[in-house]
Motif scaffolding. Structure first.
Motif, PDB file in Angstrom:
ATOM      1  N   LEU A 105      10.674  -4.230  -6.627  1.00  0.00           N
ATOM      2  CA  LEU A 105      11.711  -3.401  -6.017  1.00  0.00           C
ATOM      3  C   LEU A 105      12.562  -4.164  -5.011  1.00  0.00           C
ATOM      4  O   LEU A 105      13.773  -4.106  -5.030  1.00  0.00           O
ATOM      5  N   ARG A 106      11.966  -4.866  -4.106  1.00  0.00           N
ATOM      6  CA  ARG A 106      12.704  -5.563  -3.047  1.00  0.00           C
ATOM      7  C   ARG A 106      12.383  -7.052  -3.090  1.00  0.00           C
ATOM      8  O   ARG A 106      11.281  -7.442  -3.440  1.00  0.00           O
ATOM      9  N   PRO A 107      13.339  -7.894  -2.686  1.00  0.00           N
ATOM     10  CA  PRO A 107      13.042  -9.329  -2.626  1.00  0.00           C
ATOM     11  C   PRO A 107      11.948  -9.611  -1.605  1.00  0.00           C
ATOM     12  O   PRO A 107      11.794  -8.883  -0.623  1.00  0.00           O
ATOM     13  N   GLN A 108      11.207 -10.663  -1.838  1.00  0.00           N
ATOM     14  CA  GLN A 108      10.141 -11.016  -0.914  1.00  0.00           C
ATOM     15  C   GLN A 108      10.733 -11.431   0.425  1.00  0.00           C
ATOM     16  O   GLN A 108      11.771 -12.085   0.484  1.00  0.00           O
ATOM     17  N   THR A 109      10.069 -11.058   1.505  1.00  0.00           N
ATOM     18  CA  THR A 109      10.533 -11.466   2.825  1.00  0.00           C
ATOM     19  C   THR A 109       9.850 -12.747   3.277  1.00  0.00           C
ATOM     20  O   THR A 109      10.327 -13.412   4.179  1.00  0.00           O
TER      21      THR A 109
END
Length: 174
Positions: free
Chosen positions: A124-128
């Motif tokens: 869902l979201r790029p890795q931080t």
């Protein structure tokens, strides 16, 4: 397909319609969405704007490739609404609305969606945080070695300066 220029004064739908006029926006029919997703978006020169969140497409792509090639944007700019339509003044509408609300509050819809779509939340979201998985060699750690060597040289200089100050102080006392 309906005209995107719904608001004559402006707004995001009007802007998208204007972009379509100059060739910077493409509409894709529903039957061609997966093909466009796998060709245009994968090529890297297009983005995908969809009225619903394309969880299923991303999850299927991850299941096929084993890697996250696509992420959702952090911004939401078009509202998504899911509703039930019933006849006017029907006694079923309030009763069904109450039960739908209970199912939503219990998290059943999210549970069903996650059960129905494997690998749903993986991409869902790029890795931080970025993990570097390369082998350690001198070219990868030279910066750390420079810092350690610089600290050692600095501490040696300070130690020598302390010894010099100590001797000068003892010579002045005697």
């Amino acid at each position: 397909m309906q005209d995107l220029r719904l608001d004559p004064e402006g707004g995001i739908l009007r802007e998208l319609g204007n972009l379509e006029d100059v060739g910077r926006f493409k509409r894709v029919p529903g039957k061609d969405i997966m093909a466009a997703f796998n060709t245009l978006v994968r090529r890297g020169d297009h983005v995908f704007i969809y009225r619903d969140i394309p969880y299923r497409m991303m999850a299927l792509d991850f299941s096929d490739t084993g890697r996250c090639d696509f992420y959702l944007a952090r911004e939401v700019f078009l509202p998504s609404m899911v509703s039930m339509v019933g006849p006017k003044d029907s006694p079923l509408v309030p009763s069904l609305s109450h039960r739908i609300l209970l199912a939503a509050e219990a998290g059943l819809y999210n549970f069903w969606y996650k059960t129905y779509t494997p690998n749903l939340t993986y991409c869902l979201r790029p890795q931080t945080k970025v993990a570097i998985k390369s082998a350690l060699d001198i070219t990868n750690i030279w910066g750390m070695l420079v810092v350690v060597a610089g600290g050692a040289v600095t501490s040696l200089l300070v130690f020598c300066l302390e010894l010099l100050c100590f001797r000068l102080h003892h010579q002045q006392e005697s």
